[in-house]
Design an enzyme around this catalytic site. Sequence first.
Site, PDB file in Angstrom:
ATOM      1  N   CYS A 335       0.796  -1.241   0.000  1.00 59.41           N
ATOM      2  CA  CYS A 335       0.000   0.000   0.000  1.00 59.41           C
ATOM      3  C   CYS A 335       0.829   1.293   0.000  1.00 59.41           C
ATOM      4  O   CYS A 335       0.533   2.198  -0.778  1.00 59.41           O
ATOM      5  CB  CYS A 335      -1.001   0.023   1.142  1.00 59.41           C
ATOM      6  SG  CYS A 335      -1.290  -1.514   1.961  1.00 59.41           S
ATOM      7  N   ARG A 364       7.154 -10.911   5.729  1.00 62.57           N
ATOM      8  CA  ARG A 364       6.795 -10.725   7.138  1.00 62.57           C
ATOM      9  C   ARG A 364       7.406 -11.859   7.931  1.00 62.57           C
ATOM     10  O   ARG A 364       7.330 -13.015   7.526  1.00 62.57           O
ATOM     11  CB  ARG A 364       5.272 -10.735   7.310  1.00 62.57           C
ATOM     12  CG  ARG A 364       4.634  -9.526   6.645  1.00 62.57           C
ATOM     13  CD  ARG A 364       3.132  -9.562   6.781  1.00 62.57           C
ATOM     14  NE  ARG A 364       2.526  -8.722   5.765  1.00 62.57           N
ATOM     15  CZ  ARG A 364       1.246  -8.744   5.441  1.00 62.57           C
ATOM     16  NH1 ARG A 364       0.449  -9.591   6.047  1.00 62.57           N
ATOM     17  NH2 ARG A 364       0.770  -7.944   4.519  1.00 62.57           N
ATOM     18  N   GLN A 382       1.145 -11.008  -2.977  1.00 63.09           N
ATOM     19  CA  GLN A 382      -0.288 -10.670  -2.915  1.00 63.09           C
ATOM     20  C   GLN A 382      -0.779 -10.275  -4.301  1.00 63.09           C
ATOM     21  O   GLN A 382      -0.057  -9.609  -5.037  1.00 63.09           O
ATOM     22  CB  GLN A 382      -0.492  -9.487  -1.970  1.00 63.09           C
ATOM     23  CG  GLN A 382      -0.157  -9.782  -0.531  1.00 63.09           C
ATOM     24  CD  GLN A 382      -0.367  -8.555   0.342  1.00 63.09           C
ATOM     25  OE1 GLN A 382       0.092  -7.471   0.008  1.00 63.09           O
ATOM     26  NE2 GLN A 382      -1.062  -8.731   1.441  1.00 63.09           N
ATOM     27  N   ASP A 384      -2.438  -7.871  -5.208  1.00 63.11           N
ATOM     28  CA  ASP A 384      -2.854  -6.649  -4.541  1.00 63.11           C
ATOM     29  C   ASP A 384      -3.362  -5.609  -5.539  1.00 63.11           C
ATOM     30  O   ASP A 384      -2.942  -5.587  -6.692  1.00 63.11           O
ATOM     31  CB  ASP A 384      -1.632  -6.078  -3.804  1.00 63.11           C
ATOM     32  CG  ASP A 384      -2.021  -5.428  -2.496  1.00 63.11           C
ATOM     33  OD1 ASP A 384      -3.223  -5.308  -2.234  1.00 63.11           O
ATOM     34  OD2 ASP A 384      -1.107  -5.036  -1.740  1.00 63.11           O
ATOM     35  N   HIS A 386      -4.984  -1.289  -5.260  1.00 62.11           N
ATOM     36  CA  HIS A 386      -5.517  -0.187  -4.467  1.00 62.11           C
ATOM     37  C   HIS A 386      -6.292   0.732  -5.380  1.00 62.11           C
ATOM     38  O   HIS A 386      -5.806   1.104  -6.440  1.00 62.11           O
ATOM     39  CB  HIS A 386      -4.383   0.548  -3.758  1.00 62.11           C
ATOM     40  CG  HIS A 386      -3.693  -0.335  -2.763  1.00 62.11           C
ATOM     41  ND1 HIS A 386      -2.537  -1.002  -3.038  1.00 62.11           N
ATOM     42  CD2 HIS A 386      -4.057  -0.700  -1.507  1.00 62.11           C
ATOM     43  CE1 HIS A 386      -2.198  -1.733  -1.985  1.00 62.11           C
ATOM     44  NE2 HIS A 386      -3.107  -1.578  -1.049  1.00 62.11           N
ATOM     45  N   LYS A 470     -14.942  -3.268   6.236  1.00 62.73           N
ATOM     46  CA  LYS A 470     -14.455  -4.211   5.226  1.00 62.73           C
ATOM     47  C   LYS A 470     -15.438  -5.333   4.965  1.00 62.73           C
ATOM     48  O   LYS A 470     -16.380  -5.554   5.726  1.00 62.73           O
ATOM     49  CB  LYS A 470     -13.112  -4.787   5.639  1.00 62.73           C
ATOM     50  CG  LYS A 470     -13.172  -5.581   6.922  1.00 62.73           C
ATOM     51  CD  LYS A 470     -11.828  -6.214   7.248  1.00 62.73           C
ATOM     52  CE  LYS A 470     -11.917  -6.920   8.585  1.00 62.73           C
ATOM     53  NZ  LYS A 470     -10.810  -7.792   8.869  1.00 62.73           N
ATOM     54  N   HIS A 516      -8.451  -1.315  -0.456  1.00 59.76           N
ATOM     55  CA  HIS A 516      -7.464  -2.385  -0.629  1.00 59.76           C
ATOM     56  C   HIS A 516      -8.254  -3.632  -1.013  1.00 59.76           C
ATOM     57  O   HIS A 516      -9.297  -3.887  -0.412  1.00 59.76           O
ATOM     58  CB  HIS A 516      -6.747  -2.741   0.675  1.00 59.76           C
ATOM     59  CG  HIS A 516      -6.159  -1.600   1.432  1.00 59.76           C
ATOM     60  ND1 HIS A 516      -4.820  -1.389   1.520  1.00 59.76           N
ATOM     61  CD2 HIS A 516      -6.739  -0.631   2.165  1.00 59.76           C
ATOM     62  CE1 HIS A 516      -4.590  -0.340   2.285  1.00 59.76           C
ATOM     63  NE2 HIS A 516      -5.739   0.146   2.686  1.00 59.76           N
TER      64      HIS A 516
HETATM   65 ZN   LIG Z   1      -3.195  -2.383   0.817  1.00 59.84          ZN
END
Ligand SMILES: [Zn+2]
Length: 646
Positions: A335, A364, A382, A384, A386, A470, A516
């Site tokens: 992000c 992580r 991910q 991912d 945005h 969410k 997200h």
């Molecule tokens: Zn994010």
Amino acid sequence: MIKVTLPDGSVKEMAQGVTPMDVAKSISEGLARNVISASYNGTTIETTTTLTTDGTLILHTWNDKEGKKAFWHSTSHVMAQALEELFPGIKLTLGPAIDNGFYYDVDFGDQRITDADFKKIEDRVLEISREKHEFKMRAVSKAEALEVYKDNEYKTELISNLEDGTITFCDHSNFFDLCRGGHIPNTGIIKAMKILSVAGAYWRGDEKNKQLTRVYGISFPKQKDLTDYLELLEEAKRRDHRKLGKELDLFHFSQKVGQGLPLWLPKGAALRERLENFLKKAQKKAGYEQVVTPHIGMKDLYVTSGHYAKYGADSFQPIHTPAEGEEFLLKPMNCPHHCEIYNARPWSYKDLPKRYAEFGTVYRYEQSGELHGLTRVRGFTQDDAHIFCTPDQLDAEFKNVIDLVLYVFGSLGFENFTAQVSVRDLDNPDKYIGSVENWEKAENAIISAAKDKGLNYVIEAGEAAFYGPKLDFMVKDALGRSWQLGTIQVDYNLPERFDLTYKGSDNELHRPVMIHRAPFGSMERFIAILLEHTAGNFPIWLMPEQAIILSLSEKYENYAQKVLNLLENHEIRALLDNRNETISKKIREAETQKFPFMLIVGEEEEKNGTISVRRHGDAGKSNQSMTIEAFAALVNEEINKTLKQF
Ligand SMILES: [Zn+2]
Ligand SMILES: [Zn+2]
């Protein structure tokens, strides 16, 4: 009289002091037989607890989560009793119910428990159960509780942290245990019990504390339920993605590279690429733009985003460069990078929404004991994206994301799923950042999108993150296990922290809202779940190789090669096994590799210009003879069954 409200909204006037069991009986005898626990005004109670105030009563049976919890937690008491009898002098600590069964953490001192003891313990648990002992709660003073457990430092620690006047024991048979409550009426309904495993566990999960023995068990109201469960466990073992990953040559872990860092083998990489391309194609149609960002970033970037505060101390430590004062972090989230991409130029409301997508790899730190195949790793990618939009665009954007997620699930054969909408706790408005007006907009957008899309959803108050509401998707796999996949999250925090703006129609600067979203979650975890869901028999569009050509002997090599070329012309991915091996051996190996189709070619086929088609797992059925064109049509038909147009 008190007013007892039931989940259907009906209200019963009952005498003060009735028990949940009395209420069940007043509804029907059948219900009363099945009720195993209850909650009153949101608190777990016993079926024998007397009700003295008005309230909302939920009666739980084996068929709901709370019922199972009471059942399993109660069994853990009985198991603790059996353990104390069979291993005198052990120290009991905690014994909660978990998702599937329960455990009890025990300090066995000098004694040891092994697999050979399991049967003895199980038999004793069932013996005690058959005696139908009632579970009864008893209040004790702190002083008394401390005295009773003076030789057990674990219970002493627990009791020390409790307030006098709130301490209770649970009695059954001649056994008692420190306990808050939530039990079945009596031991008699425990009809089957199995000890599943033992493992080491630190007291209170802290490595600095003493290692205890965790005894895992499960119990059921019917013997048949246990048999079914054990079969399911066996099937889960057969489908374990770590086992299938090896058999199918998909991924590998090397101690030299490091724990929790998967290495993707060519076949696994091809599978990943196919999944990525599938999503990229749909995302392109949905107006996303691909971006690429580095695997590391300045520590300050994550201080700004707040991720350093969250992951910093417990994660990979900063990388220091030869130049002094420079500190970089392995990226724990994509992000912040995407926020800076947004910040690369000014935007007008007419430019929004901007949708940036990236298969972004993040790192992580997970403790080595927490690592598990591809589902818990230290580096993962991910899917991912945005979305930066105006508050008014949130509604439409949310619906578009849901469409995309549903398309992904449908194409991969996940038909059974539920959704959870997490919203604010209205009693604690201070917990959240962002204006009340925007929160209302966002929550309404999510709920109306979930409704419009016909999702089977529940609303959970107080489950939202501090920065936004969410929507989470819970998927059930072929073995009935639930997995959380696909999250869509609204965020008011990062736009604030990164000072993201756009110029509105009023010519003033405004904050965009950020969404997200990741339909797969992570490629690693998703592939693990998909492997276990399909047992490696992926939808045919995703299969690295959709067919394998098996020649009856080397004599037919030319014809086999011709078949391969024709299949390529039809865009069917195939391999050729032309080894000088028996056909039965070739079939056996192709079955293990889970090729959806085996195409056998020999004299007959060469003469007629056909192939003999055998499906994976179709042992005993006769092969089908067909032309290459007919086979190509068959494969395309199968593909279209799962892979719809987006
Ligand atoms: Zn994010
Ligand atoms: Zn208990």
